[in-house]
Design a protein around this motif. Structure first.
Motif, PDB file in Angstrom:
ATOM      1  N   GLN A   6      -6.827  17.271  -4.395  1.00 46.64           N
ATOM      2  CA  GLN A   6      -6.890  17.134  -5.851  1.00 46.64           C
ATOM      3  C   GLN A   6      -7.628  15.851  -6.248  1.00 46.64           C
ATOM      4  O   GLN A   6      -7.298  14.759  -5.782  1.00 46.64           O
ATOM      5  N   GLU A   7      -8.606  16.003  -7.101  1.00 48.78           N
ATOM      6  CA  GLU A   7      -9.374  14.825  -7.497  1.00 48.78           C
ATOM      7  C   GLU A   7      -8.789  14.185  -8.748  1.00 48.78           C
ATOM      8  O   GLU A   7      -8.275  14.879  -9.624  1.00 48.78           O
ATOM      9  N   ILE A   8      -8.890  12.882  -8.834  1.00 43.87           N
ATOM     10  CA  ILE A   8      -8.457  12.202 -10.054  1.00 43.87           C
ATOM     11  C   ILE A   8      -9.632  12.245 -11.028  1.00 43.87           C
ATOM     12  O   ILE A   8     -10.779  11.996 -10.635  1.00 43.87           O
ATOM     13  N   THR A   9      -9.338  12.561 -12.278  1.00 45.27           N
ATOM     14  CA  THR A   9     -10.433  12.695 -13.241  1.00 45.27           C
ATOM     15  C   THR A   9     -10.504  11.463 -14.148  1.00 45.27           C
ATOM     16  O   THR A   9      -9.542  10.693 -14.256  1.00 45.27           O
ATOM     17  N   LEU A  63       0.807  -1.225   0.000  1.00 45.80           N
ATOM     18  CA  LEU A  63       0.000   0.000   0.000  1.00 45.80           C
ATOM     19  C   LEU A  63       0.837   1.271   0.000  1.00 45.80           C
ATOM     20  O   LEU A  63       0.287   2.361   0.092  1.00 45.80           O
ATOM     21  N   LYS A  64       2.176   1.122  -0.127  1.00 44.81           N
ATOM     22  CA  LYS A  64       3.010   2.314   0.073  1.00 44.81           C
ATOM     23  C   LYS A  64       2.660   3.451  -0.901  1.00 44.81           C
ATOM     24  O   LYS A  64       2.729   4.614  -0.544  1.00 44.81           O
ATOM     25  N   ASP A  65       2.245   3.090  -2.088  1.00 48.77           N
ATOM     26  CA  ASP A  65       1.907   4.154  -3.034  1.00 48.77           C
ATOM     27  C   ASP A  65       0.447   4.571  -2.955  1.00 48.77           C
ATOM     28  O   ASP A  65       0.080   5.650  -3.387  1.00 48.77           O
ATOM     29  N   LEU A  66      -0.347   3.677  -2.435  1.00 50.89           N
ATOM     30  CA  LEU A  66      -1.786   4.000  -2.333  1.00 50.89           C
ATOM     31  C   LEU A  66      -2.030   4.923  -1.147  1.00 50.89           C
ATOM     32  O   LEU A  66      -2.840   5.841  -1.205  1.00 50.89           O
ATOM     33  N   ILE A  67      -1.258   4.661  -0.082  1.00 51.43           N
ATOM     34  CA  ILE A  67      -1.442   5.466   1.123  1.00 51.43           C
ATOM     35  C   ILE A  67      -0.507   6.656   1.070  1.00 51.43           C
ATOM     36  O   ILE A  67       0.632   6.594   1.463  1.00 51.43           O
ATOM     37  N   THR A  68      -0.970   7.711   0.526  1.00 53.12           N
ATOM     38  CA  THR A  68      -0.154   8.932   0.448  1.00 53.12           C
ATOM     39  C   THR A  68      -1.078  10.087   0.723  1.00 53.12           C
ATOM     40  O   THR A  68      -2.284   9.975   0.568  1.00 53.12           O
ATOM     41  N   ASP A  69      -0.489  11.174   1.078  1.00 53.16           N
ATOM     42  CA  ASP A  69      -1.303  12.356   1.303  1.00 53.16           C
ATOM     43  C   ASP A  69      -1.585  13.003  -0.055  1.00 53.16           C
ATOM     44  O   ASP A  69      -0.765  13.703  -0.608  1.00 53.16           O
ATOM     45  N   ASP A  70      -2.745  12.703  -0.576  1.00 54.31           N
ATOM     46  CA  ASP A  70      -3.056  13.186  -1.921  1.00 54.31           C
ATOM     47  C   ASP A  70      -3.635  14.593  -1.951  1.00 54.31           C
ATOM     48  O   ASP A  70      -3.866  15.144  -3.013  1.00 54.31           O
ATOM     49  N   GLN A  77      -0.828  12.841 -10.353  1.00 61.67           N
ATOM     50  CA  GLN A  77      -1.702  13.712  -9.573  1.00 61.67           C
ATOM     51  C   GLN A  77      -0.867  14.548  -8.600  1.00 61.67           C
ATOM     52  O   GLN A  77      -1.100  15.730  -8.426  1.00 61.67           O
ATOM     53  N   ARG A  78       0.177  13.900  -8.013  1.00 57.14           N
ATOM     54  CA  ARG A  78       1.008  14.633  -7.050  1.00 57.14           C
ATOM     55  C   ARG A  78       1.825  15.713  -7.732  1.00 57.14           C
ATOM     56  O   ARG A  78       1.958  16.807  -7.218  1.00 57.14           O
ATOM     57  N   THR A  79       2.329  15.395  -8.930  1.00 56.61           N
ATOM     58  CA  THR A  79       3.157  16.408  -9.604  1.00 56.61           C
ATOM     59  C   THR A  79       2.316  17.591 -10.069  1.00 56.61           C
ATOM     60  O   THR A  79       2.820  18.685 -10.231  1.00 56.61           O
TER      61      THR A  79
END
Ligand SMILES: Nc1ncnc2c1ncn2[C@@H]1O[C@H](COP(=O)(O)OP(=O)(O)OP(=O)(O)O)[C@@H](O)[C@H]1O
Length: 569
Positions: free
Chosen positions: A468-471, A458-465, A565-567
């Protein structure tokens, strides 16, 4: 005028309920309930008295008293073994015409018995009438449920407490208080009573059978009710965040068109609104097998309406939507700005409401904040009861994961569930997605599920996003590029193997990473039906646990989309 007054009464109930359920229970209800308990205990004898003390009143809405009990078995006792005595005691304490809706709240007593005591032939302490005893099998339950021919407004008492403002049939509170005395204990607060009797309850007899989740998936989905067999009250976890919505949903299933009409449930995406809607339908059909129930998403309602105009089949559209006893309409916000569909829905709603048919509506916003709706429409949404679902607190998130693991036969240690539940906080769909990934990864790699494995997966799923919504465009673009195809290919009807997989993965990701509804996702793929999206979602979940390649593709694509999304932030 009358309608406006009714609306106001229900809104007042809402305010009242907020207070009673959310904070402290209304004192008057408690006094009346204590009185009920005092009457009931000697009548039912020591064996069943212990069950009585496990129950707690939740709230009173009009002539319905919501009573919470810790498990299905206790509910069976209340509904079938001591029901006559309960009704008499309720009438003496709350007045004539009040009836009970019994909901399950597992937090009320984990030690409570969940089986019928072996020696409980009912003759020992309470003269149980044969027909009440026979309620302990599902078939009997079905037999006893009223047939539509026998039913008038579903055979529920219809006299509200306040039917005649000039005639208060309730015993006065003062009388009850006097009868109870100041020092009279609240049984639900008496720990001795909770444990008394239960140590000797043998763990056997499984005559209590709950058939609502056992119906064949295919048969149910294909039936006109269009209910998802997985979304029942049995699989719904109750917590602080959804207790009120659950209780209201339950009351509506038990007494359609009587408790509140419409019931309006709102809240953010992935918090269980659709689940509750289906659960209402299942349980109402379980109680009233002949009830005509129809679940529909508002986008499907729109499509059906538009198609009916195109095909000049307006009358069959009306036939479908106005000849139901219970209309469950999901995501009403998608009717925003659709003037003609709204107009049609307005007439459908009126037709159903005028004929005492139940309407249940879900939305991402409360009626007042729904933009793009005619005022007359919004005000109708406020006629009945409005309730919300909130993001679940940690304990509920853990309980949801536990239930999910149990239902899917997944062996997941507590500390892994805690890790997932502590990190995914706002959307239950994502919570479930994380559990699926961890268990799929473990199964593929023949590893046991433990905390380090969960952290890795889950290391990449659990991030402080952030916010910002994913479209949809992001997901489609990333998937098309990953599989080296075009977006048009994904949206096409081609059955090419790679395209089918890519399309299904894109649908799965849209479901997991965005707030889009099933019909909306279907629209992104050339107007495909929502059942196609459901199928894709289920298929990919299954394949992730079976095929390394699919697991890797889904994981890599998710990471890629999240990174992008993060960038962009
Ligand atoms: N209290 C709960 N107990 C068990 N499962 C739950 C609960 N709440 C939600 N879920 C599960 O979470 C998932 C998402 O729930 P659901 O689709 O009902 O959300 P929703 O509020 O309708 O979202 P949307 O507005 O996006 O349609 C479903 O798989 C549902 O079964």
């Amino acid at each position: 005028m009358l309608v406006g007054a009714v609306g106001k009464i229900f809104l007042l109930h809402l305010v009242f309920l907020r207070r009673t359920v959310g904070e402290s229970l209304n004192e008057e209800i408690l006094v009346r309930w204590n009185h009920t308990v005092n009457l009931l205990r000697p009548k039912v004898g020591p064996r069943w008295a212990a069950f009585v003390s496990l129950a707690q009143p939740q709230a009173q809405m009009s002539n319905v008293l919501l009573i919470a009990v810790p498990n299905e078995y206790t509910r069976e006792v209340f509904q079938n073994i001591i029901n006559k005595e309960l009704k008499e005691a309720l009438e003496a304490s709350f007045g004539a015409g009040v009836f009970e809706a019994i909901v399950i709240d597992t937090s009320l007593g984990e030690d409570a018995p969940s089986e019928l005591p072996a020696s409980a032939d009912s003759s020992e302490t309470l003269a149980v009438e044969p027909e009440r005893e026979s309620f302990f099998s599902a078939e009997d339950r079905q037999e006893q449920a009223p047939s539509s021919a026998q039913k008038t407004a579903y055979d529920v008492p219809t006299t509200p407490l306040s039917a005649d403002p000039g005639e208060d049939v309730r015993p006065s509170l003062h009388d009850l208080e006097a009868e109870l005395g100041q020092s009279s204990p609240t049984f639900a607060q008496d720990p001795a009573v909770h444990t008394e009797n239960f140590d000797r309850v043998p763990q056997e007899d499984s005559r209590v059978s709950h058939s609502q989740g056992e119906v064949s998936e295919q048969a149910t989905w294909e039936s006109s009710a269009r209910l998802n067999p997985k979304y029942t009250f049995d699989t719904f976890v109750i917590g602080q965040s959804n207790r009120f919505a659950h209780a209201a949903a339950f009351a509506v299933s038990e007494t359609p068109a009587s408790a509140y009409n419409p019931l309006f449930i709102y809240g953010d995406s992935g918090l269980g609104k659709t689940h509750l809607l289906h659960a209402i339908g299942h349980y109402a059909k379980h109680l009233y097998p002949n009830l005509r129930v129809r679940y529909v998403n508002s986008e499907e309602f729109t499509n059906d309406f538009i198609n009916s105009i195109r095909d000049d089949e307006g009358s069959s559209f009306k036939q479908i939507y106005r000849n139901v006893d219970m209309l469950l309409i999901d995501d009403i916000q998608f009717l925003a700005g659709k003037e003609h569909t709204q107009e049609e829905f307005f007439h459908t709603f009126n037709a159903l409401h005028n004929h005492q048919k139940q309407v249940v509506i879900t939305s991402d916003m409360p009626p007042k904040l729904l933009t793009g709706f005619a005022e007359r429409m919004r005000s109708r949404f406020e006629w009945g009861l409005i309730t919300d679902v909130q993001p679940p607190e940690l304990e509920t998130r853990i309980a949801i994961l536990r239930k999910k693991a149990q239902n899917e036969n997944l062996d997941v240690p507590d500390n892994v569930m805690e890790y997932i539940a502590s990190n995914i906080t706002s959307n239950i769909r994502e919570l479930e997605g994380a559990l699926i990934r961890v268990t799929a990864f473990a199964s593929l790699n023949k590893q046991k599920v433990d905390r380090p494995l969960a952290e890795l997966v889950l290391k990449d799923l659990i991030t402080d996003d952030g916010a910002q919504e994913i479209t949809a465009t992001q997901v489609l673009t990333a998937t098309a590029s990953y599989f080296d195809v075009s977006i048009e290919d994904l949206q096409s009807k081609s059955r090419n193997r790679t395209l089918v997989t890519a399309r299904q993965i894109a649908m799965y990701l849209l479901r997991e990473l965005t707030d889009m509804s099933l019909p909306k996702i279907g629209q992104e793929f050339g107007g495909r039906d929502h059942t196609t999206v459901m199928h894709a979602d289920r298929k990919i979940r299954e394949l992730m646990a079976e095929r390394h390649q699919i697991f890797n593709q889904v994981t890599e694509l998710t990471n890629k989309i999240k990174q992008e999304q993060r960038t962009q932030k």
